[in-house]
Design an enzyme around this catalytic site. Structure first.
Site, short mmCIF file in Angstrom:
data_model
loop_
_atom_site.label_atom_id
_atom_site.label_comp_id
_atom_site.label_asym_id
_atom_site.label_seq_id
_atom_site.Cartn_x
_atom_site.Cartn_y
_atom_site.Cartn_z
N GLY A 114 6.54 -13.34 -11.98
CA GLY A 114 5.98 -12.84 -13.23
C GLY A 114 6.63 -13.45 -14.47
O GLY A 114 6.45 -12.96 -15.57
N SER A 144 4.99 -16.81 -9.65
CA SER A 144 4.27 -17.56 -10.70
C SER A 144 3.40 -18.69 -10.14
O SER A 144 3.26 -19.74 -10.77
CB SER A 144 5.24 -18.08 -11.76
OG SER A 144 5.83 -16.99 -12.47
N HIS A 159 9.38 -6.27 -0.89
CA HIS A 159 9.07 -6.98 -2.14
C HIS A 159 10.20 -6.75 -3.14
O HIS A 159 10.76 -5.65 -3.19
CB HIS A 159 7.73 -6.50 -2.71
CG HIS A 159 7.27 -7.35 -3.86
ND1 HIS A 159 7.74 -7.16 -5.13
CD2 HIS A 159 6.43 -8.41 -3.90
CE1 HIS A 159 7.20 -8.08 -5.92
NE2 HIS A 159 6.40 -8.84 -5.21
N GLU A 186 10.27 -6.12 -6.19
CA GLU A 186 10.11 -4.96 -7.09
C GLU A 186 10.47 -3.67 -6.36
O GLU A 186 11.03 -2.74 -6.95
CB GLU A 186 8.68 -4.93 -7.65
CG GLU A 186 8.50 -6.00 -8.71
CD GLU A 186 7.10 -6.55 -8.85
OE1 GLU A 186 6.14 -5.92 -8.39
OE2 GLU A 186 6.97 -7.66 -9.42
N GLY A 193 0.75 -12.76 -7.53
CA GLY A 193 0.60 -11.53 -8.30
C GLY A 193 -0.34 -11.74 -9.46
O GLY A 193 -1.57 -11.64 -9.34
N GLY A 194 0.23 -12.07 -10.63
CA GLY A 194 -0.54 -12.16 -11.88
C GLY A 194 -1.82 -12.96 -11.77
O GLY A 194 -2.89 -12.53 -12.24
N GLU A 216 10.15 -15.38 -2.13
CA GLU A 216 9.80 -15.13 -3.53
C GLU A 216 11.08 -15.05 -4.36
O GLU A 216 11.68 -13.97 -4.47
CB GLU A 216 9.03 -13.81 -3.65
CG GLU A 216 7.71 -13.80 -2.94
CD GLU A 216 6.76 -12.79 -3.56
OE1 GLU A 216 5.66 -13.19 -3.96
OE2 GLU A 216 7.11 -11.61 -3.67
N ASN A 230 -1.36 -10.04 -4.35
CA ASN A 230 -0.63 -8.78 -4.52
C ASN A 230 -1.00 -8.23 -5.89
O ASN A 230 -0.51 -8.71 -6.90
CB ASN A 230 0.88 -9.07 -4.42
CG ASN A 230 1.72 -7.84 -4.74
OD1 ASN A 230 1.20 -6.73 -4.81
ND2 ASN A 230 3.01 -8.05 -4.93
N TRP A 231 -1.86 -7.23 -5.89
CA TRP A 231 -2.35 -6.69 -7.17
C TRP A 231 -1.34 -5.78 -7.87
O TRP A 231 -1.55 -5.38 -9.00
CB TRP A 231 -3.66 -5.92 -6.95
CG TRP A 231 -4.86 -6.81 -6.77
CD1 TRP A 231 -4.89 -8.17 -6.87
CD2 TRP A 231 -6.19 -6.40 -6.46
NE1 TRP A 231 -6.18 -8.61 -6.65
CE2 TRP A 231 -6.99 -7.55 -6.40
CE3 TRP A 231 -6.79 -5.14 -6.23
CZ2 TRP A 231 -8.36 -7.50 -6.12
CZ3 TRP A 231 -8.14 -5.10 -5.95
CH2 TRP A 231 -8.92 -6.26 -5.89
N LYS A 232 -0.29 -5.40 -7.17
CA LYS A 232 0.71 -4.49 -7.75
C LYS A 232 -0.01 -3.26 -8.32
O LYS A 232 -0.96 -2.78 -7.71
CB LYS A 232 1.54 -5.25 -8.80
CG LYS A 232 2.13 -6.53 -8.21
CD LYS A 232 3.12 -7.23 -9.10
CE LYS A 232 3.60 -8.51 -8.41
NZ LYS A 232 4.64 -9.20 -9.14
P1 PGA Z 1 3.60 -13.39 -9.65
O1 PGA Z 1 4.02 -12.28 -8.54
O2 PGA Z 1 2.61 -14.31 -8.98
O3 PGA Z 1 3.01 -12.59 -10.75
O4 PGA Z 1 4.85 -14.10 -10.03
C1 PGA Z 1 4.23 -12.65 -7.20
C2 PGA Z 1 4.67 -11.43 -6.41
O5 PGA Z 1 5.43 -10.62 -6.95
O6 PGA Z 1 4.28 -11.24 -5.25
#
Ligand code: PGA
Length: 255
Positions: free
Chosen positions: A175, A214, A97, A99, A235-236, A169, A10-12
């Site tokens: 993050g 994470s 998600h 966010e 994500g990250g 999640e 997930n590149w956001k």
């Molecule tokens: P993260 O994000 O790996 O940066 O914690 C995961 C996500 O939000 O899908």
């Protein structure tokens, strides 16, 4: 094996089209095709075409969008629909998600509508559920994830439920560098699996449940080896081509 492990990036809000092309070139050079796992990218919608173009010779790797609107068309400036996503080459969509829930006010009700639209458009919906730190500390984790799951699948038939993908999640792990332990993840995944089983007794084993929050090179093996964990949503650590390639090549024995 009913569920092929999923490695989803997930590149956001990262990697525009030019970055995405450079990323994919570097990533593909070190990531051979494998039949024992499914790779999936969720780039920003504006980068989807660049990613799909880079994947011309790699139909084994799927792409999706991070967000769609809860209505199929109309006066909704700035939004994208499920049909547009499908037409643009997306095979999957992230729904709910944390966010989107926290920063953009996505409600349980909206996730239900989006899941319905996604299934109608033949997109694989990846429904994200997870508790905040306050909810966890209040002992409400199971209640929250089961509520989010129930709302997400509320407009699907039992048969359609077997075609979705779930991602657990925990919000406090996204993050933040704090990861749920493999045991914690397993426990909640088992709770989710039992709930899916109630809806789709025959085929609940088909629904993959990924863990996100994470995930990195250091913990991917332990998480993927945990019972009931069928993949990761990252994500990250998916933003660097070398690092993400290494994670997708994690060797593990399924728990
Ligand atoms: P993260 O994000 O790996 O940066 O914690 C995961 C996500 O939000 O899908």
């Amino acid at each position: 094996m009913l569920r092929t492990p999923i490695f989803a990036a997930n590149w956001k809000l990262n990697h525009g089209p030019s970055d995405a092309r450079a990323f994919m070139q570097r990533f593909l050079a070190q990531t051979p095709r494998r039949h024992d796992r499914t790779l999936l990218f969720f780039p920003p919608t504006l980068s989807l075409a660049a990613v799909n173009e880079s994947l011309r010779d790699r139909p084994d790797i799927l792409t999706g969008v991070q967000q769609v609107h809860a209505e199929s068309q109309g006066a909704f400036t700035g939004e994208n629909s499920v049909a547009m996503a499908r037409d643009a080459g997306a095979r999957a969509v992230l729904i709910g998600h944390s966010e989107r829930r926290q920063l953009f006010g996505e409600t349980d009700e909206a996730t239900g509508k989006k899941m319905r639209l996604a299934v109608d458009a033949h997109l694989i919906p990846m429904l994200c559920v997870g508790e905040t730190l306050d909810e966890r500390e209040a002992g409400a984790t199971e209640h929250v994830v089961l509520r989010q799951l129930a709302a997400g699948v509320s407009q699907l038939t039992d048969g359609e439920v077997s075609g979705i993908v779930l991602a657990y999640e925990p919000v406090w792990a996204i993050g933040t560098g704090r990861t749920a332990t493999p045991d914690d993840a397993s426990t909640i995944h088992a709770v989710l699996r039992a709930a899916i089983q109630q809806r789709s007794a025959e085929q609940h084993q088909l629904v993959p449940i990924c863990y996100g929050g994470s995930v990195n090179r250091g913990n991917s093996q332990a998480l993927l080896s945990a019972p009931n964990v069928d993949g990761v949503l990252v994500g990250g650590a998916s933003l660097d081509a070398d690092g993400w390639s290494a994670i997708t090549r994690t060797e593990f024995t399924r728990g």
